[in-house]
Scaffold this motif. Structure first.
Motif, short mmCIF file in Angstrom:
data_model
loop_
_atom_site.label_atom_id
_atom_site.label_comp_id
_atom_site.label_asym_id
_atom_site.label_seq_id
_atom_site.Cartn_x
_atom_site.Cartn_y
_atom_site.Cartn_z
N THR A 291 0.82 -1.22 0.00
CA THR A 291 0.00 0.00 0.00
C THR A 291 0.85 1.26 0.00
N GLN A 292 2.09 1.16 0.50
CA GLN A 292 3.00 2.31 0.50
C GLN A 292 3.70 2.34 -0.87
N ASN A 293 3.03 2.95 -1.86
CA ASN A 293 3.49 2.79 -3.24
C ASN A 293 4.33 3.95 -3.75
N ALA A 294 4.83 4.81 -2.86
CA ALA A 294 5.70 5.90 -3.29
C ALA A 294 7.07 5.35 -3.64
N LEU A 295 7.55 5.73 -4.82
CA LEU A 295 8.84 5.25 -5.32
C LEU A 295 9.94 6.27 -5.05
N PHE A 318 15.71 15.57 -5.03
CA PHE A 318 14.86 14.39 -4.86
C PHE A 318 15.70 13.25 -4.31
N ALA A 319 15.02 12.22 -3.81
CA ALA A 319 15.66 10.98 -3.39
C ALA A 319 14.82 9.81 -3.85
N ILE A 320 15.48 8.83 -4.44
CA ILE A 320 14.83 7.60 -4.89
C ILE A 320 15.20 6.50 -3.91
N GLY A 321 14.22 5.80 -3.37
CA GLY A 321 14.52 4.63 -2.54
C GLY A 321 14.93 3.48 -3.46
N GLU A 322 16.24 3.24 -3.52
CA GLU A 322 16.73 2.25 -4.49
C GLU A 322 16.22 0.85 -4.15
N ASP A 323 16.14 0.51 -2.86
CA ASP A 323 15.62 -0.80 -2.47
C ASP A 323 14.21 -1.00 -3.04
N ARG A 324 13.39 0.05 -2.93
CA ARG A 324 12.01 -0.02 -3.39
C ARG A 324 11.94 -0.03 -4.92
N LEU A 325 12.84 0.68 -5.55
CA LEU A 325 12.90 0.67 -7.02
C LEU A 325 13.25 -0.72 -7.53
N ILE A 326 14.20 -1.39 -6.88
CA ILE A 326 14.57 -2.75 -7.27
C ILE A 326 13.38 -3.71 -7.11
N LEU A 327 12.66 -3.60 -5.98
CA LEU A 327 11.47 -4.44 -5.78
C LEU A 327 10.45 -4.23 -6.89
#
Length: 430
Positions: A291-295, A318-327
């Motif tokens: 549900t936490q779908n912010a990338l 800006f900051a990209i959550g790389e862990d979340r981007l990989i998922l």
């Protein structure tokens, strides 16, 4: 003796997954370079005061999530400095901008970073206590154009390009304006007044935020609080004419570049340094983030340099959550799960090992990725290893060594081809 494991909330990254991480980072470097960004590398730990002043003492990050300790310079010293593992990197980049007097050049500074951050978060899918971010900051003196709406739109267009080149599917951009440093306090006061009679009906977290940082209430995903949150004042009603015009220019530039967006009046982002444009890129449900779908997210921070004791230097980042981007990439299967080597060189017999290694050296120098088997392997074992690791297998037997004609097996096509050694690199590349 108990087996040692990684600390809860951290994890090891192993091959072949690290190949995907390298691919994402290489794509980021390539895209950012086309937009004139250079890399900055700041220390992993900083003076605690940097985050208390820059991020905000009442934010969840500073009040609950930072890893902080007292560092004594000498064992016999009574003096100690409070140090913190960086929970985010914008404050550190701005500190470096001030310390190294980058503003004295009069040039716009476009800086990106890739590296670990640290927060004492509750471990959950895609969120770790040591996590990785890819981020960028654009800042400089006002006369460099750092405060221009053009810069906001350029950053957003660059991010759209980056996600598209990675193959992220269904991303959406949400944007808003939180106004100037004079707009924001008026809005916070109105928000606090509106929350006062209803906060007792909200979740415990939002009751606390209503007192310490009312903007964070708007970010809340608590289902039971949404009706109250939807009835709160909107920041758009508190913007001055200059902020409205700046935001209109951002949207016009995005329209001109064909970047789709949605204006979300609830998007405020809770860090104290944000002004004017704020934004967030999200992905659809089923993209691996729950549900936490912010990338990724970010915004403008025109007063942060002055807050840290530096000169006026408007900025946006800006900051990209790389862990979340990989998922997300893995869930969407946007890239191949296995990035196979170009070739597996298989010597037929131990006496061919030296010749096989020499051939592998030749192919690697030609830019190909190659693994070498061992001549003690049985043929079946060589085939199994080659099929797992590479797209093709190059057989090095007695006939191949004497004739200079190599046998190449293509696993996807299921056929074998005889290739002269001089043409082998080109054949494998094709």
């Amino acid at each position: 003796m108990a087996t040692l494991k990684a600390v809860r909330g951290t994890r090891d990254l192993l091959p072949p997954e690290t190949a995907l991480w390298n691919y994402v980072e290489a794509t980021a470097r390539a895209v950012f370079a086309r937009y004139g960004f250079g890399e900055i590398r700041t220390p992993i730990f900083e003076d605690t005061a940097l985050f208390a002043r820059g991020v905000g003492e009442e934010t969840d990050i500073v009040s609950k999530e930072m890893y902080t300790w007292q560092d004594r310079t000498r064992a016999d010293s009574d003096s100690a400095q409070s140090l913190t593992l960086r929970p985010e990197n914008t404050a550190g980049v701005v500190r470096a901008y001030i310390e190294h007097k980058l503003g004295d050049t009069g040039m716009l500074q476009k800086l990106f970073y890739i590296g670990p951050q640290f927060r004492r978060e509750r471990p959950q899918r895609g969120r770790y206590r040591q996590f990785w971010q890819i981020g960028a900051e654009v800042l400089g003196p006002a006369w460099s154009g750092a405060d221009s709406a053009l810069r906001d739109a350029e950053v957003l267009e660059m991010l759209a390009t980056f996600l598209n080149e990675l193959g992220v599917k269904g991303w959406k951009l949400e944007v808003n304006s939180v106004g100037s440093s004079t707009d924001r306090p008026k809005y916070i006061a109105a928000l606090r007044d509106a929350l006062a009679p209803v906060k007792d009906k909200m979740s415990a977290d939002n009751q606390r935020r209503a007192e310490t940082n009312p903007l964070r209430v708007l970010d809340s995903k608590d289902a039971g609080d949404q009706e109250i949150i939807n009835g709160l004042p909107k920041i758009a009603d508190f913007l001055d004419d200059a902020s409205k015009e700046h935001f209109a220019q951002v949207l016009a530039a995005l329209d001109a570049c064909g970047v789709a967006y949605t204006v979300n009046p609830r998007l405020v982002r809770g860090l104290d340094y944000y002004t004017r444009t704020t934004f967030e890129f999200t992905v659809p449900d089923g993209s691996g983030l729950g549900t936490q779908n912010a990338l990724l997210g970010g915004g403008r921070y025109d007063g942060l340099s002055e807050l840290l004791g530096g000169p006026k230097a408007p900025g946006i980042g800006f900051a990209i959550g790389e862990d979340r981007l990989i998922l997300t990439l893995q869930a969407q299967e946007a890239v191949a799960k296995e990035r196979k080597l170009d070739a597996f060189v298989a010597p037929m017999g131990v006496e061919r090992n030296a010749a096989a290694l020499a051939l592998a050296q030749e192919l690697r120098r030609a830019g190909l990725s190659v693994e070498v088997g061992d001549g003690s392997f049985r043929l079946k074992k060589s085939f199994e290893a080659a099929d797992k690791l590479a797209r093709r297998m190059v057989i090095v037997g007695e006939d191949e060594v004497s004739s200079g004609i190599l046998t190449v097996k293509d696993f996807s096509a299921g056929d074998q081809t005889k290739v002269p050694r001089a043409e082998l690199a080109g054949f494998l590349r094709a």
